[in-house]
Design a protein around this motif. Structure first.
Motif, PDB file in Angstrom:
ATOM      1  N   GLU A  13       0.838  -1.202   0.000  1.00 35.18           N
ATOM      2  CA  GLU A  13       0.000   0.000   0.000  1.00 35.18           C
ATOM      3  C   GLU A  13       0.877   1.258   0.000  1.00 35.18           C
ATOM      4  OE1 GLU A  13      -3.034   0.227  -0.518  1.00 35.18           O
ATOM      5  OE2 GLU A  13      -4.047  -1.614   0.122  1.00 35.18           O
ATOM      6  N   GLN A  14       1.914   1.280  -0.833  1.00 33.83           N
ATOM      7  CA  GLN A  14       2.856   2.387  -0.810  1.00 33.83           C
ATOM      8  C   GLN A  14       2.203   3.727  -1.138  1.00 33.83           C
ATOM      9  OE1 GLN A  14       5.615   1.086  -3.881  1.00 33.83           O
ATOM     10  NE2 GLN A  14       4.693   2.465  -5.390  1.00 33.83           N
ATOM     11  N   ASP A  43       3.174  -6.637   6.230  1.00 34.81           N
ATOM     12  CA  ASP A  43       3.138  -8.077   5.989  1.00 34.81           C
ATOM     13  C   ASP A  43       4.046  -8.461   4.818  1.00 34.81           C
ATOM     14  OD1 ASP A  43       2.341 -10.704   6.437  1.00 34.81           O
ATOM     15  OD2 ASP A  43       0.587 -10.535   5.127  1.00 34.81           O
ATOM     16  N   CYS A  44       5.334  -8.066   4.950  1.00 29.28           N
ATOM     17  CA  CYS A  44       6.357  -8.378   3.948  1.00 29.28           C
ATOM     18  C   CYS A  44       5.957  -7.847   2.571  1.00 29.28           C
ATOM     19  CB  CYS A  44       6.609  -9.882   3.889  1.00 29.28           C
ATOM     20  SG  CYS A  44       8.148 -10.337   3.061  1.00 29.28           S
ATOM     21  N   THR A  49       6.345   0.071   0.360  1.00 30.92           N
ATOM     22  CA  THR A  49       5.613   0.352   1.600  1.00 30.92           C
ATOM     23  C   THR A  49       6.564   0.569   2.774  1.00 30.92           C
ATOM     24  OG1 THR A  49       3.628  -0.852   0.905  1.00 30.92           O
ATOM     25  CG2 THR A  49       3.989  -0.617   3.274  1.00 30.92           C
ATOM     26  N   GLY A  50       7.620  -0.237   2.863  1.00 30.14           N
ATOM     27  CA  GLY A  50       8.563  -0.100   3.970  1.00 30.14           C
ATOM     28  C   GLY A  50       9.207   1.262   4.020  1.00 30.14           C
ATOM     29  N   LEU A  90       6.042  -2.807  12.964  1.00 28.89           N
ATOM     30  CA  LEU A  90       6.555  -4.168  12.898  1.00 28.89           C
ATOM     31  C   LEU A  90       6.553  -4.645  11.446  1.00 28.89           C
ATOM     32  CD1 LEU A  90       4.440  -5.655  15.852  1.00 28.89           C
ATOM     33  CD2 LEU A  90       6.782  -4.791  15.977  1.00 28.89           C
ATOM     34  N   ARG A  91       7.349  -5.655  11.176  1.00 26.77           N
ATOM     35  CA  ARG A  91       7.410  -6.193   9.822  1.00 26.77           C
ATOM     36  C   ARG A  91       7.527  -7.708   9.875  1.00 26.77           C
ATOM     37  NH1 ARG A  91      11.361  -7.939   6.372  1.00 26.77           N
ATOM     38  NH2 ARG A  91      10.948  -7.698   4.137  1.00 26.77           N
ATOM     39  N   HIS A  92       6.688  -8.386   9.072  1.00 23.05           N
ATOM     40  CA  HIS A  92       6.807  -9.832   8.934  1.00 23.05           C
ATOM     41  C   HIS A  92       7.972 -10.165   7.999  1.00 23.05           C
ATOM     42  CE1 HIS A  92       2.393 -10.994  10.116  1.00 23.05           C
ATOM     43  NE2 HIS A  92       3.180 -10.798  11.160  1.00 23.05           N
ATOM     44  N   VAL A  93       8.777 -11.114   8.398  1.00 22.45           N
ATOM     45  CA  VAL A  93       9.870 -11.558   7.541  1.00 22.45           C
ATOM     46  C   VAL A  93       9.326 -12.282   6.316  1.00 22.45           C
ATOM     47  CG1 VAL A  93      11.895 -13.068   7.442  1.00 22.45           C
ATOM     48  CG2 VAL A  93      11.447 -11.706   9.497  1.00 22.45           C
TER      49      VAL A  93
END
Length: 523
Positions: A13-14, A43-44, A49-50, A90-93
């Motif tokens: 969702e950038q 969610d990775c 998005t990051g 938080l971030r999912h690997v």
């Protein structure tokens, strides 16, 4: 005033996530919120998005961690506070789906309320302030924001998609007997402790029917309010499609048939919750003890109120338990029952017992004292709470020879004989007025499952069969050649003057299963 945790699952969702999160800051002005925690779980995502989340955090003075600590596949990327807001990133690997992202966020939630907020712009956080108001004013357990209940504004598009939503809502209403207008809404706000106690297993959009059905099975007080909605088209990035609708149909069936609605805990909530799936059996038990109940009643170990509902109204009725989840459910019963009060009462701690003027004329204590080490001390505490002419109604499991794996699972310390129960009552300052033999039909089943097969759980089909056949069991129970599975002792303080059997305020004919006043007699 209360606090809110906003759970935000994010995936690719950038272009929208920064605006969506920024909108949440409208809650800064809510008079009902003293603190807002926002837990964002990337969610990775495979797009930018990051980087967008990093820039959003930096703009608010939130420290971003390069190569943050990773635990159970979740990386801590940043956390910090700005005004009323606390931000957690938080971030999912690895990608796990919306449901898993929400479980990850929920594990970090520390607000009194939690709500799910998607990272797009279909929902507007100004409606969250109205949702929180319902919790404050109505003591709700959950509040859903309905897109179909007439909000201020709703974008008109995707008619067939709406039909699918309405069908899924109808089917969910059918299996839960709850009249929602929008089961698939993203805006589901739930008390955090309640939400954390529900085992969520779905990793995708099946989360929506799962959570709704499990809340209904937990008898949560669910409210709806109309919200505005600006849905996206598939060209604009909408992710849910017809395949998710098919999966939701299966999920409705699956969670309708399941009774897995409690996380494992120290109170055995899941096991006791399954036993509560036999309301006809609970009605039988209530009918047996009702003639001995007065008008000032203390019930110890009320659970979620299965017996309470059948014994009220009374002039004064105090329902109690030690399980905080059960206490919250019980408090929901008090809102339209002014004679009902709820309190935490530990049968082993006399100081925890409530008091009423003149003492209680009835203390109901069913399936309690066999769980505690000091059953004599527990009965003495019950005696101290009673008026001198009051009664204690105590149900215990009968038959030490039946003690097996099911007793271990339920946390039983012992099973009783008639003689040991009468002796215990005498030491506690009671005399036995009646000794009722209850549930002979259950004895062979208990022996088979707990002694012979050594099972450690109650099968859902067995519980449903019990509920279905209870009317028959009530008719034949006294004629069966088996000893009873349970004993119900109606006790009077030894200092009280003798009274005719069953002469309480609601007394009538002797209840079914009653033994003669000679307590050694068999029913």
């Amino acid at each position: 005033m209360t606090s809110l945790s906003v759970l935000v699952p994010v995936y690719n969702e950038q272009h929208l996530v920064s605006t969506s999160l920024g909108r949440l800051e409208i809650l800064e002005g809510s008079p009902h919120l003293e603190r807002v925690q926002v837990v964002v779980v990337d969610d990775c995502s495979r797009d930018a998005t990051g980087e967008v989340l990093r820039a959003f955090a930096a703009a608010r003075g939130v420290q971003w961690l390069e190569n943050g600590p990773i635990e159970n596949g979740v990386e801590l990327c940043g956390h910090g506070r700005q005004g009323k807001f606390q931000w957690v990133f938080l971030r999912h690997v690895m990608n796990g789906g919306k449901g898993r992202a929400i479980r990850t966020a929920l594990a970090e939630a520390d607000g009194e309320l939690s709500v799910i907020h998607d990272a797009d712009l279909e929902y507007h956080p100004r409606d969250l302030a109205r949702i929180v108001k319902v919790f404050v004013e109505e003591e709700a357990d959950a509040v859903f924001g309905s897109r179909f209940a007439g909000g201020e504004a709703r974008r008109a598009l995707l008619f067939r998609h709406e039909l699918g939503n309405r069908l899924l809502t109808f089917l969910t209403n059918w299996v839960t007997n709850v009249n929602l207008t929008d089961m698939e809404t993203c805006y589901k706000a739930v008390r955090t402790d309640l939400l954390k106690s529900i085992p969520i297993v779905s990793n995708d959009f099946r989360l929506e029917p799962e959570l709704t059905i499990k809340l209904a099975k937990r008898e949560a007080r669910i409210f709806e309010i109309p919200i505005s909605y600006s849905g996206r088209t598939y060209q604009e990035g909408k992710k849910i499609n017809w395949r998710d609708g098919v999966k939701a149909l299966w999920a409705i069936t699956r969670f309708w048939l399941s009774d897995h609605v409690y996380q494992e805990d120290a109170y055995g909530s899941q096991i006791l919750g399954r036993l509560a799936r036999a309301p006809r059996f609970n009605a039988w038990m209530a009918d047996v003890i009702r003639p001995f109940c007065g008008q000032r009643v203390l019930e110890i170990g009320s659970g979620t109120g299965n017996l309470t509902r059948r014994l009220v109204p009374r002039n004064t009725y105090v329902a109690s338990d030690v399980n905080p989840l059960y206490l919250q459910t019980l408090r929901g019963l008090t809102l339209d029952r002014p004679y009902l009060d709820v309190t935490l009462t530990d049968v082993t701690k006399g100081e925890s017992f409530p008091a009423v003027e003149g003492g209680f004329d009835t203390v109901v204590c069913l399936n309690i004292i066999e769980h505690v080490d000091d059953d004599l001390g527990a009965l003495r505490n019950v005696r101290a709470a009673l008026a001198e002419t009051g009664r204690a109604i105590v149900l215990v499991p009968r038959g030490p020879d039946l003690f097996g794996t099911l007793d271990e699972v339920l946390g039983h310390k012992r099973r009783y004989t008639e003689n040991t129960l009468v002796e215990l009552a005498g030491k506690a300052g009671f005399e036995v007025q009646e000794l009722l033999h209850f549930n002979r039909v259950g004895t062979p089943a208990w022996w088979l499952n707990g002694k012979l097969l050594k099972r450690r759980s109650f099968g859902l089909l067995q519980i449903k069969a019990l509920n279905l056949l209870t009317p028959l069991f009530r008719l034949i129970d006294r004629a069966l050649p088996f000893p009873p599975l349970s004993l119900i002792a109606v006790l009077r303080p030894t200092s009280a003057s003798a009274a005719p059997s069953g002469s309480g305020p609601d007394a009538g004919a002797a209840p079914e299963g009653a033994a003669p006043p000679d307590v050694s007699a068999s029913a």
